[in-house]
Write an enzyme that holds these catalytic residues in place. Structure first.
Site, PDB file in Angstrom:
ATOM      1  N   HIS A  40     -14.791 -24.039 -59.054  1.00 46.05           N
ATOM      2  CA  HIS A  40     -15.471 -24.439 -60.559  1.00 46.05           C
ATOM      3  C   HIS A  40     -14.509 -24.863 -61.270  1.00 46.05           C
ATOM      4  CE1 HIS A  40     -17.599 -24.332 -64.272  1.00 46.05           C
ATOM      5  NE2 HIS A  40     -18.620 -24.650 -63.550  1.00 46.05           N
ATOM      6  N   GLU A  58     -19.601 -32.145 -60.845  1.00 46.46           N
ATOM      7  CA  GLU A  58     -19.600 -31.489 -62.330  1.00 46.46           C
ATOM      8  C   GLU A  58     -18.251 -32.141 -63.038  1.00 46.46           C
ATOM      9  OE1 GLU A  58     -21.867 -27.524 -61.644  1.00 46.46           O
ATOM     10  OE2 GLU A  58     -19.928 -27.375 -62.523  1.00 46.46           O
TER      11      GLU A  58
HETATM   12  P1  PGA Z   1     -23.636 -25.870 -68.238  1.00 47.79           P
HETATM   13  O1  PGA Z   1     -22.601 -25.530 -66.846  1.00 47.79           O
HETATM   14  O2  PGA Z   1     -25.199 -26.224 -67.709  1.00 47.79           O
HETATM   15  O3  PGA Z   1     -23.753 -24.764 -68.842  1.00 47.79           O
HETATM   16  O4  PGA Z   1     -23.236 -27.057 -68.985  1.00 47.79           O
HETATM   17  C1  PGA Z   1     -22.916 -26.299 -65.807  1.00 47.79           C
HETATM   18  C2  PGA Z   1     -21.783 -25.734 -64.962  1.00 47.79           C
HETATM   19  O5  PGA Z   1     -20.729 -25.282 -65.091  1.00 47.79           O
HETATM   20  O6  PGA Z   1     -22.177 -25.733 -63.588  1.00 47.79           O
END
Ligand code: PGA
Length: 251
Positions: free
Chosen positions: A94, A165
């Site tokens: 992530h 992402e």
């Molecule tokens: P968020 O985070 O939905 O709070 O933007 C998404 C993620 O980091 O997967």
């Protein structure tokens, strides 16, 4: 293939709060049978996930793993420990971990390998930092894919989930990426996977997903599911997102 919809709570929810979240969400989530669902609590709340989800088909897992099997790594958690607890999924790479812990390709590839050694599903997050065109994002996305997954044989690659992402679309103050950007990034990731003979990988989108935009993202070509952060801290919002249908599916 059923759509895959999951949540990472990040560093939120005590075990007590997790138990309360499951008490609200699970009775609703179990009636959603045309989706694969998963929840990734922080480590201390994993046992609450195991207890609450034991009799369901809802998956759960961890937000990180150490690549080694065991040993002198104070504060870290191994894949063996997660597998023994019953985790199905492990989130890897992530952008917040890449940023906070300077995690790079070699380490992430080792985490993917450790996760697969214990037959869990790695959810590899990739995405560019700055908002720009898909052409500008392409080298970063391909480098991250190659770095973490390049050494996996096709059969193993097929056991991975890739979450696209874009970092600029994640978190407080951000907004969901535009539809054409999401679709183009998913096409790019799919092409990369198919170039390595992996044809069964779910590619899901994460970044400011909420109940108001879930349907339109889920309907985009090539989007196999959603990965939800902030919005999923509210169990009712996650239930709503999990049950979202896109127009084609309804017809
Ligand atoms: P968020 O985070 O939905 O709070 O933007 C998404 C993620 O980091 O997967």
């Amino acid at each position: 293939m059923n759509k895959l919809i999951g949540a990472s709570w990040k560093m939120n929810m005590t075990p007590t709060e997790a138990t309360a979240w499951f008490a609200v969400a699970v009775p609703e989530l179990v009636s959603i049978t045309d989706r694969e669902l998963f929840v990734l609590p922080p480590f201390p709340a994993l046992a609450a996930a195991r207890d609450a989800l034991r009799a369901t088909s809802i998956g759960w897992g961890a937000q990180d793993v150490h690549p080694d099997e065991s040993g002198a790594h104070t504060g870290d958690v191994s894949a063996a420990m997660l597998a023994d607890l019953g985790c199905h999924y492990v989130e890897i790479g992530h952008s917040e971990r890449r940023r906070d812990h300077r995690e790079g390709s070699e380490l992430l590839a080792a985490k993917v390998a450790a996760t697969r050694r214990w037959r869990m599903t790695p959810i590899l997050c990739v995405g560019e930092r700055r908002r720009g065109s898909i052409e500008e994002a392409t080298p970063t996305i391909v480098r991250q894919l190659r770095g973490a997954l390049g050494a996996l044989p096709p059969a193993e690659l097929d056991e991975v989930v890739v979450a696209y992402e874009p970092v600029w679309a994640i978190g407080v103050g951000a907004a969901v990426a535009p539809a054409d950007h999401i679709a183009a990034a998913h096409r790019l990731i799919r092409r990369w996977l198919e170039g390595r003979l992996a044809t069964r990988v779910s590619v899901i989108y994460g970044g400011s997903v909420d109940p108001s935009n879930a349907a339109s993202i889920l309907c985009l070509p090539g989007v196999d599911g959603l990965f939800v952060g902030r919005a999923a801290l509210d169990p009712r919002a996650f239930v709503q997102i999990a049950g979202t249908k896109c127009i084609e599916e309804e017809g």
